[in-house]
Enzyme design. Structure first.
Site, short mmCIF file in Angstrom:
data_model
loop_
_atom_site.label_atom_id
_atom_site.label_comp_id
_atom_site.label_asym_id
_atom_site.label_seq_id
_atom_site.Cartn_x
_atom_site.Cartn_y
_atom_site.Cartn_z
N SER A 42 0.68 -1.07 0.23
CA SER A 42 0.25 0.03 -0.22
C SER A 42 0.68 1.05 0.04
O SER A 42 2.19 1.45 0.42
CB SER A 42 -1.24 -0.15 1.01
OG SER A 42 -1.39 1.53 1.55
N TYR B 145 -1.90 0.02 11.10
CA TYR B 145 -2.03 -0.23 9.58
C TYR B 145 -0.73 0.43 9.17
O TYR B 145 -0.20 -0.41 7.78
CB TYR B 145 -3.09 1.03 9.11
CG TYR B 145 -3.30 0.04 7.64
CD1 TYR B 145 -3.98 -1.01 7.37
CD2 TYR B 145 -3.28 0.57 6.23
CE1 TYR B 145 -3.78 -1.93 6.05
CE2 TYR B 145 -3.20 0.52 4.76
CZ TYR B 145 -3.42 -0.65 4.78
OH TYR B 145 -3.99 -1.01 3.70
#
Length: 232
Positions: free
Chosen positions: A137, A150
């Site tokens: 990501s 995260y």
């Protein structure tokens, strides 16, 4: 040229989202796809002779080991691994975030990548051939005040993948990080976010297919991308 045809591709989390879109595209190109997913399975929805599914959790060592054994029994080898399984939970305030949330995030997003890589390498190293993709990501490159845990798990996965790439290239094994920006998927749940500005799962799948469908001598270490509307 189609460099994907007849390749055996092990995908974690292929039952939904990016993994599902990638699996469907790869099947269309003639690949043999092994779906390793924790919940519903792609084979329940897609009827294809080159598709096999296994229900397992990427953070559980025995599940991952058994999944790879099942893939070898079904297809004989593993040419490519796509580390796609991941989770993201709201952790806005670290002062009130419970330990279970932390452990779940790290176990899936980092431990799961390690376990899957380890099993894939057992197959790829003797052959001196293979390709490992990890869907990380842009959160693995830029921090976000709304998702510190995260981001931490994705930074860790990126470090693991980058270190592996340095080792594996000497063995003829390619390692690539695929880093999409915000993507319209189940990750967001019912959170109020501008999904119309996000990448679609099919966009990310196309990038994955592009990376895998390169000649043997072409190495893409990392690929970063966003939706233009999100950046504007």
């Amino acid at each position: 040229m189609n460099y994907i045809e007849n390749k055996v591709i092990f995908i974690t989390g292929a039952s939904s989202g990016i993994g599902k879109a990638a699996a469907k595209s790869l099947l269309e190109l003639g690949a043999k796809v092994f779906d390793f997913s924790r919940s519903r399975q792609l084979a329940d929805e897609v009827d294809h002779p080159n598709l096999r599914s296994f229900r397992g959790d990427v953070s559980v060592e025995d599940d991952v080991r058994n999944g790879f054994m099942d893939c070898l029994q079904a297809f004989g080898t593993v040419d490519m691994l796509i580390n796609n399984a991941g989770i993201g939970m709201v952790s806005l305030d670290l002062a009130t975030t419970d330990l279970d949330t932390y452990e779940q995030m790290v176990n899936v997003n980092m431990r799961g990548v390690f376990l899957s890589n380890r099993e894939a390498l057992k197959v790829m190293k003797p052959r001196k051939h293979g390709h490992i993709i990890t869907v990380i990501s842009m959160a693995g490159q830029r921090t976000n005040p709304n998702a510190p845990l995260y981001c931490a798990s994705k930074f860790g996965a990126r470090g693991l993948s980058s270190g592996l790439a340095d080792q594996a290239i000497k063995l003829g094994i390619k390692v690539t990080d695929v880093n999409p920006g915000p993507t319209d998927s189940d990750y967001w749940g019912d959170r109020q976010v501008p999904r119309e500005k996000f990448l679609k799962v099919e966009d990310v799948a196309r990038v994955i297919v592009f990376v895998l469908n390169q000649p043997e001598e072409v190495v893409i270490r990392e690929i970063n991308f966003d939706n233009m509307k999100f950046l504007a």
